[in-house]
Design a protein around this motif. Sequence first.
Motif, PDB file in Angstrom:
ATOM      1  N   LEU A 180       0.850  -1.184   0.000  1.00  0.00           N
ATOM      2  CA  LEU A 180       0.000   0.000   0.000  1.00  0.00           C
ATOM      3  C   LEU A 180       0.890   1.240   0.000  1.00  0.00           C
ATOM      4  O   LEU A 180       1.777   1.386   0.845  1.00  0.00           O
ATOM      5  CB  LEU A 180      -0.908   0.006   1.230  1.00  0.00           C
ATOM      6  N   ILE A 181       0.636   2.122  -0.937  1.00  0.00           N
ATOM      7  CA  ILE A 181       1.373   3.382  -1.028  1.00  0.00           C
ATOM      8  C   ILE A 181       0.431   4.485  -0.561  1.00  0.00           C
ATOM      9  O   ILE A 181      -0.710   4.579  -1.021  1.00  0.00           O
ATOM     10  CB  ILE A 181       1.835   3.637  -2.479  1.00  0.00           C
ATOM     11  N   THR A 182       0.917   5.290   0.369  1.00  0.00           N
ATOM     12  CA  THR A 182       0.088   6.372   0.889  1.00  0.00           C
ATOM     13  C   THR A 182       0.598   7.719   0.396  1.00  0.00           C
ATOM     14  O   THR A 182       1.761   7.873   0.018  1.00  0.00           O
ATOM     15  CB  THR A 182       0.080   6.362   2.429  1.00  0.00           C
ATOM     16  N   GLU A 183      -0.300   8.673   0.426  1.00  0.00           N
ATOM     17  CA  GLU A 183       0.035  10.054   0.048  1.00  0.00           C
ATOM     18  C   GLU A 183      -0.572  10.956   1.118  1.00  0.00           C
ATOM     19  O   GLU A 183      -1.797  10.921   1.325  1.00  0.00           O
ATOM     20  CB  GLU A 183      -0.545  10.358  -1.334  1.00  0.00           C
ATOM     21  N   HIS A 184       0.260  11.651   1.818  1.00  0.00           N
ATOM     22  CA  HIS A 184      -0.178  12.500   2.929  1.00  0.00           C
ATOM     23  C   HIS A 184      -0.960  11.676   3.956  1.00  0.00           C
ATOM     24  O   HIS A 184      -1.979  12.114   4.486  1.00  0.00           O
ATOM     25  CB  HIS A 184      -1.022  13.682   2.440  1.00  0.00           C
ATOM     26  N   GLY A 185      -0.501  10.446   4.187  1.00  0.00           N
ATOM     27  CA  GLY A 185      -1.114   9.587   5.185  1.00  0.00           C
ATOM     28  C   GLY A 185      -2.384   8.880   4.735  1.00  0.00           C
ATOM     29  O   GLY A 185      -2.987   8.142   5.492  1.00  0.00           O
ATOM     30  N   GLN A 186      -2.800   9.093   3.500  1.00  0.00           N
ATOM     31  CA  GLN A 186      -4.018   8.483   2.977  1.00  0.00           C
ATOM     32  C   GLN A 186      -3.661   7.440   1.914  1.00  0.00           C
ATOM     33  O   GLN A 186      -2.733   7.657   1.119  1.00  0.00           O
ATOM     34  CB  GLN A 186      -4.936   9.543   2.344  1.00  0.00           C
ATOM     35  N   PRO A 187      -4.393   6.315   1.873  1.00  0.00           N
ATOM     36  CA  PRO A 187      -4.121   5.322   0.824  1.00  0.00           C
ATOM     37  C   PRO A 187      -4.225   5.945  -0.563  1.00  0.00           C
ATOM     38  O   PRO A 187      -5.143   6.723  -0.835  1.00  0.00           O
ATOM     39  CB  PRO A 187      -5.230   4.285   1.026  1.00  0.00           C
ATOM     40  N   SER A 188      -3.261   5.637  -1.407  1.00  0.00           N
ATOM     41  CA  SER A 188      -3.224   6.247  -2.739  1.00  0.00           C
ATOM     42  C   SER A 188      -3.159   5.200  -3.849  1.00  0.00           C
ATOM     43  O   SER A 188      -3.778   5.361  -4.895  1.00  0.00           O
ATOM     44  CB  SER A 188      -2.025   7.183  -2.833  1.00  0.00           C
ATOM     45  N   ALA A 189      -2.391   4.130  -3.625  1.00  0.00           N
ATOM     46  CA  ALA A 189      -2.221   3.124  -4.675  1.00  0.00           C
ATOM     47  C   ALA A 189      -1.670   1.843  -4.054  1.00  0.00           C
ATOM     48  O   ALA A 189      -1.176   1.842  -2.926  1.00  0.00           O
ATOM     49  CB  ALA A 189      -1.261   3.630  -5.747  1.00  0.00           C
ATOM     50  N   TYR A 190      -1.778   0.763  -4.818  1.00  0.00           N
ATOM     51  CA  TYR A 190      -1.148  -0.492  -4.432  1.00  0.00           C
ATOM     52  C   TYR A 190      -0.091  -0.849  -5.467  1.00  0.00           C
ATOM     53  O   TYR A 190      -0.298  -0.662  -6.672  1.00  0.00           O
ATOM     54  CB  TYR A 190      -2.165  -1.638  -4.386  1.00  0.00           C
ATOM     55  N   LEU A 191       1.017  -1.371  -4.982  1.00  0.00           N
ATOM     56  CA  LEU A 191       2.064  -1.914  -5.837  1.00  0.00           C
ATOM     57  C   LEU A 191       1.929  -3.424  -5.759  1.00  0.00           C
ATOM     58  O   LEU A 191       1.959  -3.998  -4.674  1.00  0.00           O
ATOM     59  CB  LEU A 191       3.439  -1.466  -5.341  1.00  0.00           C
ATOM     60  N   VAL A 192       1.704  -4.064  -6.918  1.00  0.00           N
ATOM     61  CA  VAL A 192       1.514  -5.511  -6.938  1.00  0.00           C
ATOM     62  C   VAL A 192       2.476  -6.158  -7.916  1.00  0.00           C
ATOM     63  O   VAL A 192       2.923  -5.531  -8.887  1.00  0.00           O
ATOM     64  CB  VAL A 192       0.064  -5.910  -7.296  1.00  0.00           C
ATOM     65  N   ASP A 193       2.767  -7.415  -7.669  1.00  0.00           N
ATOM     66  CA  ASP A 193       3.609  -8.217  -8.548  1.00  0.00           C
ATOM     67  C   ASP A 193       2.940  -8.331  -9.922  1.00  0.00           C
ATOM     68  O   ASP A 193       1.714  -8.443 -10.016  1.00  0.00           O
ATOM     69  CB  ASP A 193       3.781  -9.607  -7.915  1.00  0.00           C
ATOM     70  N   VAL A 194       3.716  -8.301 -10.987  1.00  0.00           N
ATOM     71  CA  VAL A 194       3.178  -8.346 -12.352  1.00  0.00           C
ATOM     72  C   VAL A 194       2.348  -9.609 -12.586  1.00  0.00           C
ATOM     73  O   VAL A 194       1.247  -9.539 -13.135  1.00  0.00           O
ATOM     74  CB  VAL A 194       4.322  -8.252 -13.397  1.00  0.00           C
ATOM     75  N   ASP A 195       2.847 -10.758 -12.156  1.00  0.00           N
ATOM     76  CA  ASP A 195       2.102 -12.007 -12.354  1.00  0.00           C
ATOM     77  C   ASP A 195       0.766 -11.970 -11.620  1.00  0.00           C
ATOM     78  O   ASP A 195      -0.260 -12.403 -12.152  1.00  0.00           O
ATOM     79  CB  ASP A 195       2.913 -13.217 -11.880  1.00  0.00           C
ATOM     80  N   ASP A 196       0.763 -11.432 -10.411  1.00  0.00           N
ATOM     81  CA  ASP A 196      -0.480 -11.320  -9.648  1.00  0.00           C
ATOM     82  C   ASP A 196      -1.454 -10.365 -10.330  1.00  0.00           C
ATOM     83  O   ASP A 196      -2.661 -10.622 -10.393  1.00  0.00           O
ATOM     84  CB  ASP A 196      -0.209 -10.848  -8.224  1.00  0.00           C
ATOM     85  N   TYR A 197      -0.941  -9.260 -10.845  1.00  0.00           N
ATOM     86  CA  TYR A 197      -1.795  -8.296 -11.548  1.00  0.00           C
ATOM     87  C   TYR A 197      -2.432  -8.932 -12.778  1.00  0.00           C
ATOM     88  O   TYR A 197      -3.640  -8.797 -13.002  1.00  0.00           O
ATOM     89  CB  TYR A 197      -0.987  -7.059 -11.957  1.00  0.00           C
ATOM     90  N   GLU A 198      -1.646  -9.650 -13.552  1.00  0.00           N
ATOM     91  CA  GLU A 198      -2.174 -10.288 -14.755  1.00  0.00           C
ATOM     92  C   GLU A 198      -3.215 -11.340 -14.404  1.00  0.00           C
ATOM     93  O   GLU A 198      -4.235 -11.464 -15.087  1.00  0.00           O
ATOM     94  CB  GLU A 198      -1.034 -10.877 -15.579  1.00  0.00           C
ATOM     95  N   MET A 199      -3.000 -12.082 -13.319  1.00  0.00           N
ATOM     96  CA  MET A 199      -3.978 -13.069 -12.895  1.00  0.00           C
ATOM     97  C   MET A 199      -5.273 -12.384 -12.457  1.00  0.00           C
ATOM     98  O   MET A 199      -6.371 -12.839 -12.782  1.00  0.00           O
ATOM     99  CB  MET A 199      -3.446 -13.940 -11.765  1.00  0.00           C
TER     100      MET A 199
END
Length: 67
Positions: free
Chosen positions: A13-32
């Motif tokens: 989980l990537i936050t911006e100013h303490g708020q959830p902003s985005a998720y970083l996921v593995d490429v294989d998991d994203y494709e699945m």
Amino acid sequence: MLQDLHTSKEPVLITEHGQPSAYLVDVDDYEMMQKRMSILEGIAKGEQAIRNDDVLTNQQAKEKMDK
């Protein structure tokens, strides 16, 4: 961070100013996940067609495919 991501397969989980902003996921998991979403969308369309009584009998489907 990327090595941990590949090893654990847990999204980061990537936050911006303490708020959830985005998720970083593995490429294989994203494709699945994308493939699963496509399958679920197809199922949802089929269920909607059944609710709308927009269905064909097996014979009607065969005739339509033969055209």
